[in-house]
Enzyme design. Structure first.
Site, short mmCIF file in Angstrom:
data_model
loop_
_atom_site.label_atom_id
_atom_site.label_comp_id
_atom_site.label_asym_id
_atom_site.label_seq_id
_atom_site.Cartn_x
_atom_site.Cartn_y
_atom_site.Cartn_z
N GLU A 33 0.86 -1.20 0.00
CA GLU A 33 0.00 0.00 0.00
C GLU A 33 0.89 1.24 0.00
O GLU A 33 1.83 1.33 0.79
CB GLU A 33 -0.93 -0.03 1.23
N LYS A 50 -20.50 9.09 5.08
CA LYS A 50 -21.65 8.71 5.92
C LYS A 50 -21.60 9.43 7.27
O LYS A 50 -22.64 9.71 7.87
CB LYS A 50 -21.69 7.20 6.13
N GLY A 178 -25.45 13.90 -10.67
CA GLY A 178 -26.49 13.55 -9.68
C GLY A 178 -26.50 12.07 -9.39
O GLY A 178 -27.54 11.49 -9.07
N GLY A 179 -25.32 11.42 -9.49
CA GLY A 179 -25.21 9.99 -9.15
C GLY A 179 -25.15 9.82 -7.64
O GLY A 179 -25.62 10.67 -6.87
N GLU A 200 -27.07 17.68 -13.41
CA GLU A 200 -26.92 16.30 -13.90
C GLU A 200 -27.14 16.27 -15.41
O GLU A 200 -28.07 16.89 -15.92
CB GLU A 200 -27.91 15.40 -13.15
N ALA A 267 -18.61 15.28 -9.38
CA ALA A 267 -18.97 13.91 -8.94
C ALA A 267 -19.58 13.18 -10.13
O ALA A 267 -20.76 12.83 -10.13
CB ALA A 267 -19.95 13.99 -7.78
N GLY A 269 -18.43 10.33 -11.54
CA GLY A 269 -18.03 8.93 -11.65
C GLY A 269 -16.56 8.74 -11.29
O GLY A 269 -15.86 9.71 -10.99
N HIS A 443 -43.97 -5.41 15.68
CA HIS A 443 -44.85 -4.24 15.64
C HIS A 443 -44.64 -3.40 16.89
O HIS A 443 -44.64 -3.95 17.98
CB HIS A 443 -46.31 -4.71 15.59
P1 NAD Z 1 -22.09 7.67 -10.66
O1 NAD Z 1 -21.71 6.92 -11.87
O2 NAD Z 1 -22.97 7.06 -9.63
O3 NAD Z 1 -22.81 9.04 -11.07
C1 NAD Z 1 -22.23 9.98 -11.92
C2 NAD Z 1 -23.33 10.86 -12.48
O4 NAD Z 1 -22.72 11.95 -13.13
C3 NAD Z 1 -24.22 10.14 -13.49
O5 NAD Z 1 -25.58 10.34 -13.13
C4 NAD Z 1 -23.85 10.82 -14.81
O6 NAD Z 1 -24.94 10.90 -15.70
C5 NAD Z 1 -23.43 12.20 -14.34
N1 NAD Z 1 -22.50 12.90 -15.25
C6 NAD Z 1 -21.46 12.39 -15.94
N2 NAD Z 1 -20.82 13.37 -16.60
C7 NAD Z 1 -21.46 14.52 -16.32
C8 NAD Z 1 -21.26 15.87 -16.68
N3 NAD Z 1 -20.25 16.23 -17.47
N4 NAD Z 1 -22.13 16.80 -16.22
C9 NAD Z 1 -23.15 16.46 -15.41
N5 NAD Z 1 -23.38 15.18 -15.02
C10 NAD Z 1 -22.53 14.23 -15.45
O7 NAD Z 1 -20.71 8.15 -10.02
P2 NAD Z 1 -20.39 8.84 -8.61
O8 NAD Z 1 -21.61 9.38 -7.98
O9 NAD Z 1 -19.25 9.76 -8.89
O10 NAD Z 1 -19.89 7.62 -7.77
C11 NAD Z 1 -18.71 6.92 -8.17
C12 NAD Z 1 -18.66 5.53 -7.63
O11 NAD Z 1 -18.61 5.52 -6.23
C13 NAD Z 1 -19.83 4.68 -8.04
O12 NAD Z 1 -19.31 3.48 -8.52
C14 NAD Z 1 -20.59 4.46 -6.79
O13 NAD Z 1 -21.17 3.18 -6.77
C15 NAD Z 1 -19.54 4.61 -5.71
N6 NAD Z 1 -20.17 5.17 -4.51
C16 NAD Z 1 -21.08 4.43 -3.83
C17 NAD Z 1 -21.70 4.97 -2.72
C18 NAD Z 1 -22.72 4.15 -1.99
O14 NAD Z 1 -22.81 2.97 -2.25
N7 NAD Z 1 -23.54 4.74 -1.12
C19 NAD Z 1 -21.44 6.26 -2.32
C20 NAD Z 1 -20.52 7.00 -3.04
C21 NAD Z 1 -19.89 6.43 -4.13
#
Ligand code: NAD
Length: 464
Positions: A33, A50, A178-179, A200, A267, A269, A443
């Site tokens: 690491e 979280k 908005g992911g 988004e 955010a 991806g 319940h």
């Molecule tokens: P995501 O893929 O969930 O969402 C990215 C969003 O950005 C998508 O809705 C996409 O349409 C949008 N997007 C892409 N390019 C864009 C642009 N130029 N302008 C505006 N919107 C755009 O990715 P994330 O939210 O970055 O998360 C990344 C990873 O981290 C995922 O694999 C997710 O599973 C993981 N994660 C999981 C959790 C959880 O399980 N609670 C929490 C945080 C992150």
């Protein structure tokens, strides 16, 4: 003979789970690491995010205390104190990193500090030394993606790497994407009073990929109701500096807009970290998008003896999926016959308010797969415990095959994260709704919403 039974490259959830599991099987393990054990999830991802969401929850509870009949003697105004929030978050991370380091030590895992690289003959080079292993596991994880022209500086333009650990709260923020990450941060920021705009690219605006879109719409409505400004189908241009912050211009089907913010959170991806670790030279095939290609039955790569797990592989980017893949890889190295991960039925949780959680097929996916489906929904508004805790937004939606097993369970609402466990089991066990409905749900409890939905799918019901 090899130096180790297993050499693991990367100490995040995939890597440390592989090391712990292999250690518990009595194997000699080295884990390489370059920074801190725990990886992104523990140090700047899931855990701190979280913790911030919990801070937002406490803030909502404190500011809404009067609803429960708790009133202060004098006028009180709560405000977020972000340096303290950040210190608390760091404390949680430190305790977890400490606990993990202790556990690895007890399992006799040798932690090697440095950046490892596969050698063409299938060993691992790290800081001038060469380690050999009966099996090599690549678990190098992922990093935030950026948008061309966005200069991520950690102050004005940031990613979740920065926002999870920042001692400063922006006054006005534009969240791009908005992911899962975008929705969780929009939820935190909105609730602690930050002027939050969510931009988004896809229609819908919030969680457009992944969950049943009925749930995504409920979350979007809840966020918008609390003040998040959501713009779907937004094409965002690189921000420009202004006297007071940044100007962000974006185009939607409604026209062009410009907003001024203090910070932009990108955010959109994450991308796999697969460069500069010697993969191509060692004969490990990497896809065009940078993911290491594996046989999901064993997680072995195109090079025998070399395995890959976690975010560097093109499977759901979730820590708990990495844990499961770690077990598959170690069992395969041991010559056992692992049960592969069923990626269509993994548990998903988005820790927004309200929370969103699901496992299995959405209604649309089930129909597209040719199933004759039966769907039942139960709103938390009718659930006594939800009324008691003052959190009645959302529903449980069960998708089942007509006269057949449960195909998917989708929950948006209070403690959806914790309610999912039983449903994950039911989906993966291919249980019939009536079988789950026959089990008693205490319940009053939120879990009754699940029991009622399942029972209703049998054609008879109590309250559902
Ligand atoms: P995501 O893929 O969930 O969402 C990215 C969003 O950005 C998508 O809705 C996409 O349409 C949008 N997007 C892409 N390019 C864009 C642009 N130029 N302008 C505006 N919107 C755009 O990715 P994330 O939210 O970055 O998360 C990344 C990873 O981290 C995922 O694999 C997710 O599973 C993981 N994660 C999981 C959790 C959880 O399980 N609670 C929490 C945080 C992150």
């Amino acid at each position: 003979m090899s130096d180790y039974d297993i050499v693991v490259l990367g100490g995040g959830p995939g890597g440390y789970a592989a090391a712990l599991y292999a250690g518990s099987a009595g194997l000699r393990v080295a884990m390489i690491e370059s920074t801190t054990v725990g990886g992104c999830c523990l140090n700047r991802g899931c855990i701190p995010a979280k913790a911030l969401l919990q801070t937002a929850e406490v803030f909502r509870t404190a500011t809404g205390a009067a609803t429960f009949g708790i009133v202060p003697d004098a006028e009180v105004r709560f405000r977020p104190d972000w340096p303290t929030v950040s210190t608390r978050t760091t404390g949680i991370i430190d305790r977890l990193v400490g606990g993990l380091s202790g556990l690895l030590k007890r399992r006799k895992v040798e932690i090697i500090s440095g950046k490892g690289r596969l050698t063409p003959d299938g060993a691992v080079a790290v800081d001038g030394s060469r380690l050999t292993g009966g099996g090599i596991i690549i678990a190098t994880g992922s990093a935030p993606k950026n948008i061309p022209g966005f200069d991520v500086d950690g102050e004005l333009i940031v990613t979740s790497d920065h926002s999870t650990r920042s001692p400063k709260l922006p006054g006005r923020v534009a969240v791009i994407g908005g992911g899962v990450i975008g929705a969780e941060f929009a939820s935190v920021y909105t609730d602690v009073g930050v002027d939050t705009t969510l931009l988004e690219a896809l229609p819908g605006g919030v969680l457009p990929l992944g969950p049943d879109q009925e749930l995504a719409r409920i979350l979007a409505r809840a966020l918008a109701g609390r003040g998040t400004k959501i713009h779907a189908e937004a094409r965002v241009s690189p921000p420009e500096r202004s006297a007071d912050g940044l100007v962000v211009a974006f185009e939607t089907p409604k026209g062009t807009e410009k907003i001024e913010v203090d910070q932009v959170l990108v955010a959109i991806g994450r991308r796999p970290v697969s460069e500069d670790i010697g993969l191509a030279e060692a004969g490990v095939t990497v896809s065009e998008r940078g993911f290491v290609e594996v046989d999901p039955a064993t997680m072995v790569t195109s090079r025998p003896g070399v395995y890959a797990i976690g975010d560097v592989v093109d499977t759901p980017g979730l820590a708990h999926v990495a844990y499961a893949e770690a077990i598959v890889a170690v069992q395969a190295i041991l010559g056992e016959h692992p049960v592969p991960v069923d990626y269509t039925r993994v548990p998903w949780v988005v820790y927004t308010h309200p929370e969103v959680a699901w496992a299995g097929l959405t209604e649309a996916e089930a129909k597209a797969a040719g199933h004759e489906v039966q769907v039942h929904k139960y709103k938390f508004a009718a659930n006594g415990r939800a009324m008691i805790i003052g959190d009645t937004e959302g529903l449980v939606k069960v998708v089942a095959q007509k006269d057949g097993p449960i195909l998917g369970v989708h929950i948006v609402g209070p403690w959806a994260s914790e309610l999912l466990a039983e449903n994950y089991l039911a989906v993966n066990w291919e249980a019939l709704p009536g079988e789950v409905g026959a089990f008693i749900h205490p319940h009053p409890s939120l879990s009754e919403a699940v029991g009622e939905t399942m029972l209703a799918l049998t054609g008879r019901a109590l309250h559902g």
